[in-house]
Design an enzyme around this catalytic site. Structure first.
Site, PDB file in Angstrom:
ATOM      1  N   LYS A  22     -17.431  12.995  62.209  1.00 25.24           N
ATOM      2  CA  LYS A  22     -16.510  11.972  61.654  1.00 25.24           C
ATOM      3  C   LYS A  22     -15.927  11.134  62.780  1.00 25.24           C
ATOM      4  CE  LYS A  22     -12.111  13.212  60.731  1.00 25.24           C
ATOM      5  NZ  LYS A  22     -11.049  12.420  61.383  1.00 25.24           N
ATOM      6  N   ASN A  23     -15.502  11.789  63.866  1.00 29.99           N
ATOM      7  CA  ASN A  23     -14.762  11.085  64.928  1.00 29.99           C
ATOM      8  C   ASN A  23     -15.663  10.297  65.861  1.00 29.99           C
ATOM      9  OD1 ASN A  23     -12.489  12.005  63.738  1.00 29.99           O
ATOM     10  ND2 ASN A  23     -12.043  13.581  65.268  1.00 29.99           N
ATOM     11  N   ARG A  92      -5.070   6.375  59.258  1.00 32.70           N
ATOM     12  CA  ARG A  92      -4.415   5.862  60.467  1.00 32.70           C
ATOM     13  C   ARG A  92      -5.415   5.529  61.564  1.00 32.70           C
ATOM     14  NH1 ARG A  92      -4.100   7.894  64.695  1.00 32.70           N
ATOM     15  NH2 ARG A  92      -2.324   6.665  65.310  1.00 32.70           N
ATOM     16  N   CYS A 116       1.504  10.603  60.754  1.00 31.50           N
ATOM     17  CA  CYS A 116       0.740  11.409  59.790  1.00 31.50           C
ATOM     18  C   CYS A 116       1.317  12.817  59.843  1.00 31.50           C
ATOM     19  CB  CYS A 116      -0.741  11.386  60.149  1.00 31.50           C
ATOM     20  SG  CYS A 116      -1.078  12.355  61.618  1.00 31.50           S
ATOM     21  N   ARG A 121       2.366   8.971  65.457  1.00 27.84           N
ATOM     22  CA  ARG A 121       1.102   8.704  66.149  1.00 27.84           C
ATOM     23  C   ARG A 121       1.246   7.341  66.847  1.00 27.84           C
ATOM     24  NH1 ARG A 121      -3.014  11.819  63.728  1.00 27.84           N
ATOM     25  NH2 ARG A 121      -4.468  11.096  65.317  1.00 27.84           N
ATOM     26  N   PRO A 122       1.927   7.322  67.999  1.00 26.68           N
ATOM     27  CA  PRO A 122       2.178   6.044  68.676  1.00 26.68           C
ATOM     28  C   PRO A 122       0.872   5.377  69.125  1.00 26.68           C
ATOM     29  CG  PRO A 122       2.733   7.884  70.104  1.00 26.68           C
ATOM     30  CD  PRO A 122       2.422   8.466  68.760  1.00 26.68           C
ATOM     31  N   ILE A 123       0.918   4.082  69.295  1.00 23.26           N
ATOM     32  CA  ILE A 123      -0.264   3.343  69.788  1.00 23.26           C
ATOM     33  C   ILE A 123       0.091   2.503  71.013  1.00 23.26           C
ATOM     34  CG2 ILE A 123      -1.494   3.260  67.571  1.00 23.26           C
ATOM     35  CD1 ILE A 123      -0.385   0.398  67.203  1.00 23.26           C
ATOM     36  N   LEU A 125      -0.258   3.062  74.144  1.00 29.20           N
ATOM     37  CA  LEU A 125      -1.313   3.010  75.175  1.00 29.20           C
ATOM     38  C   LEU A 125      -2.398   2.007  74.782  1.00 29.20           C
ATOM     39  CD1 LEU A 125      -1.667   6.835  75.973  1.00 29.20           C
ATOM     40  CD2 LEU A 125      -0.259   5.131  77.151  1.00 29.20           C
ATOM     41  N   ASP A 306      -8.224  19.923  67.699  1.00 27.69           N
ATOM     42  CA  ASP A 306      -8.731  19.934  66.321  1.00 27.69           C
ATOM     43  C   ASP A 306      -9.267  21.298  65.912  1.00 27.69           C
ATOM     44  OD1 ASP A 306     -10.048  16.523  66.259  1.00 27.69           O
ATOM     45  OD2 ASP A 306      -8.031  17.358  66.206  1.00 27.69           O
ATOM     46  N   ILE A 328      -1.133  18.819  72.594  1.00 30.99           N
ATOM     47  CA  ILE A 328      -1.534  17.439  72.287  1.00 30.99           C
ATOM     48  C   ILE A 328      -0.649  16.795  71.226  1.00 30.99           C
ATOM     49  CG2 ILE A 328      -3.442  15.940  71.550  1.00 30.99           C
ATOM     50  CD1 ILE A 328      -4.057  17.343  74.180  1.00 30.99           C
ATOM     51  N   ARG A 398     -11.559  14.705  53.870  1.00 26.29           N
ATOM     52  CA  ARG A 398     -11.572  13.627  54.882  1.00 26.29           C
ATOM     53  C   ARG A 398     -12.544  13.955  56.007  1.00 26.29           C
ATOM     54  NH1 ARG A 398      -6.618  12.936  57.699  1.00 26.29           N
ATOM     55  NH2 ARG A 398      -8.008  11.562  58.845  1.00 26.29           N
TER      56      ARG A 398
HETATM   57  C1  EPZ Z   1      -8.418  11.415  68.020  1.00 29.80           C
HETATM   58  O1  EPZ Z   1      -7.155  10.965  67.561  1.00 29.80           O
HETATM   59  C2  EPZ Z   1      -9.034  12.158  66.838  1.00 29.80           C
HETATM   60  N1  EPZ Z   1      -9.180  11.239  65.701  1.00 29.80           N
HETATM   61  C3  EPZ Z   1      -8.128  13.321  66.442  1.00 29.80           C
HETATM   62  O2  EPZ Z   1      -8.796  14.041  65.414  1.00 29.80           O
HETATM   63  C4  EPZ Z   1      -7.973  14.252  67.653  1.00 29.80           C
HETATM   64  O3  EPZ Z   1      -7.069  15.272  67.326  1.00 29.80           O
HETATM   65  C5  EPZ Z   1      -7.426  13.438  68.843  1.00 29.80           C
HETATM   66  O4  EPZ Z   1      -8.290  12.325  69.123  1.00 29.80           O
HETATM   67  C6  EPZ Z   1      -7.328  14.286  70.112  1.00 29.80           C
HETATM   68  O5  EPZ Z   1      -8.590  14.776  70.440  1.00 29.80           O
HETATM   69  C7  EPZ Z   1     -10.243  10.414  65.669  1.00 29.80           C
HETATM   70  O6  EPZ Z   1     -11.055  10.383  66.573  1.00 29.80           O
HETATM   71  C8  EPZ Z   1     -10.356   9.535  64.453  1.00 29.80           C
HETATM   72  P1  EPZ Z   1      -5.189  10.510  71.018  1.00 29.80           P
HETATM   73  P2  EPZ Z   1      -6.306   9.920  68.471  1.00 29.80           P
HETATM   74  O7  EPZ Z   1      -4.982   9.042  71.092  1.00 29.80           O
HETATM   75  O8  EPZ Z   1      -7.223   8.937  69.072  1.00 29.80           O
HETATM   76  C9  EPZ Z   1      -0.562  10.456  72.076  1.00 29.80           C
HETATM   77  C10 EPZ Z   1      -9.043  15.074  63.332  1.00 29.80           C
HETATM   78  O9  EPZ Z   1      -8.556  16.131  62.907  1.00 29.80           O
HETATM   79  N2  EPZ Z   1      -0.728   8.986  72.158  1.00 29.80           N
HETATM   80  O10 EPZ Z   1      -6.064  11.170  72.026  1.00 29.80           O
HETATM   81  O11 EPZ Z   1      -5.177   9.411  67.660  1.00 29.80           O
HETATM   82  C11 EPZ Z   1      -0.622  10.930  70.629  1.00 29.80           C
HETATM   83  O12 EPZ Z   1       0.660  10.839  70.039  1.00 29.80           O
HETATM   84  C12 EPZ Z   1      -8.182  14.098  64.103  1.00 29.80           C
HETATM   85  O13 EPZ Z   1     -10.244  14.751  63.204  1.00 29.80           O
HETATM   86  C13 EPZ Z   1       0.343   8.218  72.620  1.00 29.80           C
HETATM   87  O14 EPZ Z   1       1.404   8.724  72.960  1.00 29.80           O
HETATM   88  O15 EPZ Z   1      -5.753  10.902  69.586  1.00 29.80           O
HETATM   89  C14 EPZ Z   1      -1.069  12.355  70.755  1.00 29.80           C
HETATM   90  O16 EPZ Z   1       0.050  13.160  71.053  1.00 29.80           O
HETATM   91  C15 EPZ Z   1      -6.730  14.514  64.142  1.00 29.80           C
HETATM   92  N3  EPZ Z   1       0.200   6.856  72.661  1.00 29.80           N
HETATM   93  C16 EPZ Z   1      -1.992  12.326  71.976  1.00 29.80           C
HETATM   94  O17 EPZ Z   1      -1.695  11.101  72.678  1.00 29.80           O
HETATM   95  C17 EPZ Z   1      -0.969   6.241  72.270  1.00 29.80           C
HETATM   96  O18 EPZ Z   1      -1.049   4.992  72.355  1.00 29.80           O
HETATM   97  C18 EPZ Z   1      -3.473  12.352  71.618  1.00 29.80           C
HETATM   98  O19 EPZ Z   1      -3.738  11.190  70.941  1.00 29.80           O
HETATM   99  C19 EPZ Z   1      -2.030   7.038  71.798  1.00 29.80           C
HETATM  100  C20 EPZ Z   1      -1.892   8.415  71.750  1.00 29.80           C
END
Ligand code: EPZ
Length: 417
Positions: A22-23, A92, A116, A121-123, A125, A306, A328, A398
């Site tokens: 999926k990811n 999201r 969620c 889930r901040p963005i 970065l 995950d 994480i 999902r």
């Molecule tokens: C991806 O989410 C995956 N989703 C998640 O899988 C997975 O848990 C995660 O990576 C970590 O491996 C998809 O690929 C669709 P991150 P993502 O940005 O990209 C913080 C599942 O179960 N962060 O690596 O959202 C954030 O809050 C899902 O399949 C910031 O602070 O993960 C988190 O604590 C759940 N600012 C950490 O980084 C940002 O701008 C990891 O987030 C972005 C992230």
């Protein structure tokens, strides 16, 4: 609302072909809109999140259809650059379309992806990096209006945290930007490597994916291609956990064992016998299952967040005490209450949980809390004696393609009602 009804306590034994990831399918589907001509994405899993991505592409003006496990995308007719609110709320990870739409249209309007079940889930970065590439962002009432007045250009970007989504969005914006982009402290997940593989097949100029430093030379255009999505390593971990938790024996096909080293290490520490060739993994449950001293989630190649809930479920009956540290996400122990309701002995303090192995679990009625928490309840229900009913199965759908059929094929007594 659908639910899964499990008569637990049956030993699981047999062979499973693992679904596509999926990811990886989601960011690659977004990447397809950057291309001239048609892309055929093979080995896509039939998941609600994949259908949502197809709806977003269609809404943007692309032709997108799914036949069996192949998603076909033709972005020729793309005319829009807005991702409506309902899509951002529904999924999201729709944020992943931002980089691609900016690359293709030079602008993008979308809502803030909601928090969620795992916490905010901040963005930040994502947005900071895109601003360094020439993106102007105006936020109004929770809507982001992104434009590129002088076009997208390459930049040197250092990520404070190796965010998977941010790395993907930067890649998607960089591949047709003017000049060179360097990402340091980039995420190293296999899904990033798969996205880079697809983009390179379309003509992108990328190197270093899978390491902490990725370099992209922007090219004028990309051409659609046929690409096979990688196997889902978290779904693979789920089926292994189900076998481990039921004193079972399982062989997985169409799986990339080299993506799962940290997960396989935990199963071996649990006293399971593992043998892995390049696209097969064999697991024989440990007798008895043993607790793991410490299971700490980390960015790849560390143990994946995950897989945390899923492994916790398999560890509920392991002899001894396992410490789990979730580094994480803020709120990723929501499945613990359901496991305790089924007889597990788990204490949680902040981001650490302690699992004291119990002799057995008993079935219960539980609600899936999120995608991987729901999968954990599935594993626990298979291992428990008696009947478990899992409500809110939409969370599990999902990320898992027909989970009940897969589990029935290895001896589970499970039905969807
Ligand atoms: C991806 O989410 C995956 N989703 C998640 O899988 C997975 O848990 C995660 O990576 C970590 O491996 C998809 O690929 C669709 P991150 P993502 O940005 O990209 C913080 C599942 O179960 N962060 O690596 O959202 C954030 O809050 C899902 O399949 C910031 O602070 O993960 C988190 O604590 C759940 N600012 C950490 O980084 C940002 O701008 C990891 O987030 C972005 C992230």
């Amino acid at each position: 609302m659908q639910k899964l009804v499990i008569q637990g306590g049956r030993r699981l034994e047999g062979e499973i072909a693992v679904q596509g990831a999926k990811n990886s399918a989601l960011p690659i589907a977004a990447a397809a809109l950057l291309c001239d001509g048609e892309s055929r994405l093979e080995n896509c899993p039939k998941l609600s999140d994949v259908y949502a991505a197809c709806r977003i592409l269609t809404n943007l003006g692309c032709r997108c259809e799914m036949q069996e496990n192949t998603v076909t995308v033709d972005a020729h007719g793309m005319h829009a650059s807005e991702i409506p609110e309902q899509f951002m709320c529904e999924m999201r990870s729709s944020i992943i379309f931002l980089g691609a739409v900016l690359g293709r249209m030079g602008k993008c309007t979308l809502g803030y992806p909601g928090g969620c079940e795992l916490g905010p889930r901040p963005i930040n970065l994502h947005l900071q990096a895109l601003q360094r590439m020439g993106v102007k962002i105006h936020e109004e009432n929770g809507i982001l209006h992104c434009t590129t007045p002088n076009g997208l250009h390459g930049a040197r970007i250092h990520l404070q945290f190796p965010s998977v989504g941010a790395t993907e969005n930067i890649l998607l914006a960089a591949v047709t930007a003017k000049g060179e982009t360097t990402i340091s402290n980039a995420a190293r997940e296999p899904e990033i490597v798969d996205l880079a593989g697809y983009l390179r097949t379309c003509g992108a100029c990328i190197c270093g994916e899978g390491t902490g430093t990725i370099v992209v030379q922007g090219v004028k255009s990309l051409k659609g291609c046929t690409y096979r999505i990688m196997p889902d390593r978290i779904v693979a971990a789920t089926w292994l956990a189900a076998a481990a938790a039921t004193d079972g024996e399982i062989c997985l096909r169409q799986v990339k064992s080299s993506d799962m080293a940290s997960i396989l290490d935990v199963f071996e520490e649990m006293n399971c016998r593992i043998s892995a060739a390049d696209n097969r993994i064999y697991l024989h449950a440990g007798k008895p299952l043993k607790a793991v001293r410490l299971m700490k989630t980390m960015p790849y190649p560390g143990f994946p967040t995950d897989a945390q809930a899923i492994m916790m479920a398999a560890l509920c009956r392991a002899c001894g005490t396992t410490l789990v540290e979730e580094t994480i996400f803020e709120n990723r122990f929501r499945h613990v209450d359901a496991l305790v309701k089924m007889g597990a002995d788990i204490q949680v303090a902040g981001r650490v949980a302690a699992i004291h192995g119990v002799r057995s679990l008993h079935g219960a009625a539980v609600e899936a809390t999120d995608l991987r928490g729901g999968a954990a309840m599935l594993v626990a229900g298979l291992s428990a004696s008696g009947e478990t009913v899992i409500h809110d199965v939409f969370h599990i759908d999902r990320g898992y393609d027909s989970p009940e059929q897969v589990l029935q094929s290895i001896g589970a007594e499970i039905i969807r009602t």
